[in-house]
Enzyme design. Structure first.
Site, PDB file in Angstrom:
ATOM      1  N   ASP A  87     -37.658  35.437 129.216  1.00 28.66           N
ATOM      2  CA  ASP A  87     -38.675  35.339 130.258  1.00 28.66           C
ATOM      3  C   ASP A  87     -37.987  35.135 131.607  1.00 28.66           C
ATOM      4  OD1 ASP A  87     -40.787  34.757 131.955  1.00 28.66           O
ATOM      5  OD2 ASP A  87     -41.605  33.148 130.730  1.00 28.66           O
TER       6      ASP A  87
ATOM      7  N   SER B  14     -48.107  30.302 133.033  1.00 28.75           N
ATOM      8  CA  SER B  14     -47.539  31.085 134.119  1.00 28.75           C
ATOM      9  C   SER B  14     -48.086  30.609 135.470  1.00 28.75           C
ATOM     10  CB  SER B  14     -47.814  32.567 133.872  1.00 28.75           C
ATOM     11  OG  SER B  14     -47.043  33.388 134.700  1.00 28.75           O
TER      12      SER B  14
ATOM     13  N   HIS C  71     -42.476  36.106 127.764  1.00 25.81           N
ATOM     14  CA  HIS C  71     -43.557  35.629 128.615  1.00 25.81           C
ATOM     15  C   HIS C  71     -44.893  36.165 128.097  1.00 25.81           C
ATOM     16  CE1 HIS C  71     -44.915  34.101 132.571  1.00 25.81           C
ATOM     17  NE2 HIS C  71     -45.857  35.021 132.451  1.00 25.81           N
TER      18      HIS C  71
END
Length: 344
Positions: free
Chosen positions: A278, A187, A308
């Site tokens: 996501d 991320s 995610h």
């Protein structure tokens, strides 16, 4: 209000139930954009909603406590022991992970944790680093870069580059191979790893990018499709971005949005994995396409039934662990079977 040991026990019990029982708890299958959400992912989302279901919070400290609490429920570690020690990586705090029995001269992964550049830290990604160290057979240097809003952009990128360059220069003191140094992260950490791949004077030998945030300037289709209900939300990403880089003009900097870099031709060979459900899916895959167009060897993989944050969920087993295991294998192969190692 429930103590973490009780919650951990409840999670293990629920995820150990037979599939039909888990389906009753999770509800009807979720299908969206031609994808079907994994049952365990759906079950975890259902349970997460009991605690609020959002990464952002009214205050930064509440958000940080929430992530730490959530990760304390997922504290399983690999069976192979891993030794850790704190390291000063050129002025940036870091933690070195060394699996038992790993010989000197092993490859090294410099890892940047996720958390929207605002939350997260060494402890929230401890189990991820242990898993990668054991299953990729590498040393891992996990970097505690400065967080926003106390330290806004470009503080995190400066720390990311500084820690990586220190690791390359001091690989020998870490018992690592200076010619086999990778970067990786999830991320926001994937964003920082990509930035290091772009900016470092001595480019990494490999990049391991988990659902990276690649562009702070555009909301792509996946931000609309998976705006709410799939762990990371569209509102969460806006909250993170505004804390990290409130200056709108600077969001287009390649050091903030690596997808917007003009030239990606020198980027290292890459394994880039996205999650089907996501909000960041489309920008990560756009970055993978740009790498391929620039002639960079890139393996782009979509885990189309996951959400995610799946790397942190590996202690629950199932598809979470399968996906992280695949990435660990890609890292191990990429560092050991890639192009001839540079010397020095």
């Amino acid at each position: 209000m429930v103590p973490p040991p009780v919650t951990r026990g409840l999670l293990r019990a629920v995820f150990g139930l037979p599939g039909p029982v888990k389906r009753l708890i999770a509800g009807a299958p979720v299908r969206l954009d031609g994808q079907r959400l994994d049952l365990d992912a759906q079950l975890l989302l259902r349970m997460t909603r009991l605690e609020g279901g959002h990464l952002a919070a009214p205050t930064v400290e509440e958000a940080r406590r929430g992530l730490r609490r959530g990760q304390s429920y997922l504290d399983r570690v690999p069976a192979r022991p891993v030794r850790t020690r704190d390291v000063d990586a050129g002025g940036v705090p870091a933690r070195l992970y060394t699996p038992k029995g790993l010989p000197a001269g092993s490859p090294l992964l410099v890892f940047y944790h996720g958390g929207g550049w605002v939350i997260g830290g060494l402890d929230t990604h401890d189990t991820v680093c242990r898993y990668l160290a054991v299953h990729a057979d590498v040393r891992v240097l996990s970097v505690a870069y400065r967080l926003a809003p106390e330290h806004r952009y470009p503080a995190a990128t400066e720390d990311a580059v500084a820690a990586y360059e220190w690791a390359v220069a001091n690989a020998g003191t870490l018992d690592a191979d200076p010619a086999a140094v990778a970067v990786g992260g999830d991320s926001a950490g994937g964003n920082l790893a990509a930035v290091v791949g772009l900016l470092a004077e001595r480019r990494p030998d490999f990049a391991l990018l988990f659902y990276p945030a690649a562009d702070l300037t555009v909301r792509r289709r996946s931000r609309e499709l998976f705006a709410d209900g799939f762990y990371l939300t569209d509102d969460d990403m806006t909250w993170f971005r505004d804390h990290y880089c409130p200056d709108e003009e600077r969001r287009a900097d390649p050091a903030a949005s690596p997808l917007l870099a003009e030239d990606l031709s020198g980027f290292p060979a890459t394994y880039l994995v996205t999650a089907g459900f996501d909000p960041l899916r489309d920008e990560g895959e756009a970055f993978a396409r740009r790498l391929a167009e620039a002639g960079v060897p890139v393996a782009a993989r979509r885990q189309d039934d996951l959400v995610h944050g799946f790397v942190n969920m590996w202690p629950l087993g199932g598809r979470f662990r399968e996906a992280l295991s695949e990435a660990a294998g890609a890292l191990r192969t990429g560092l050991r079977a890639g192009p001839p190692k540079r010397q020095g």
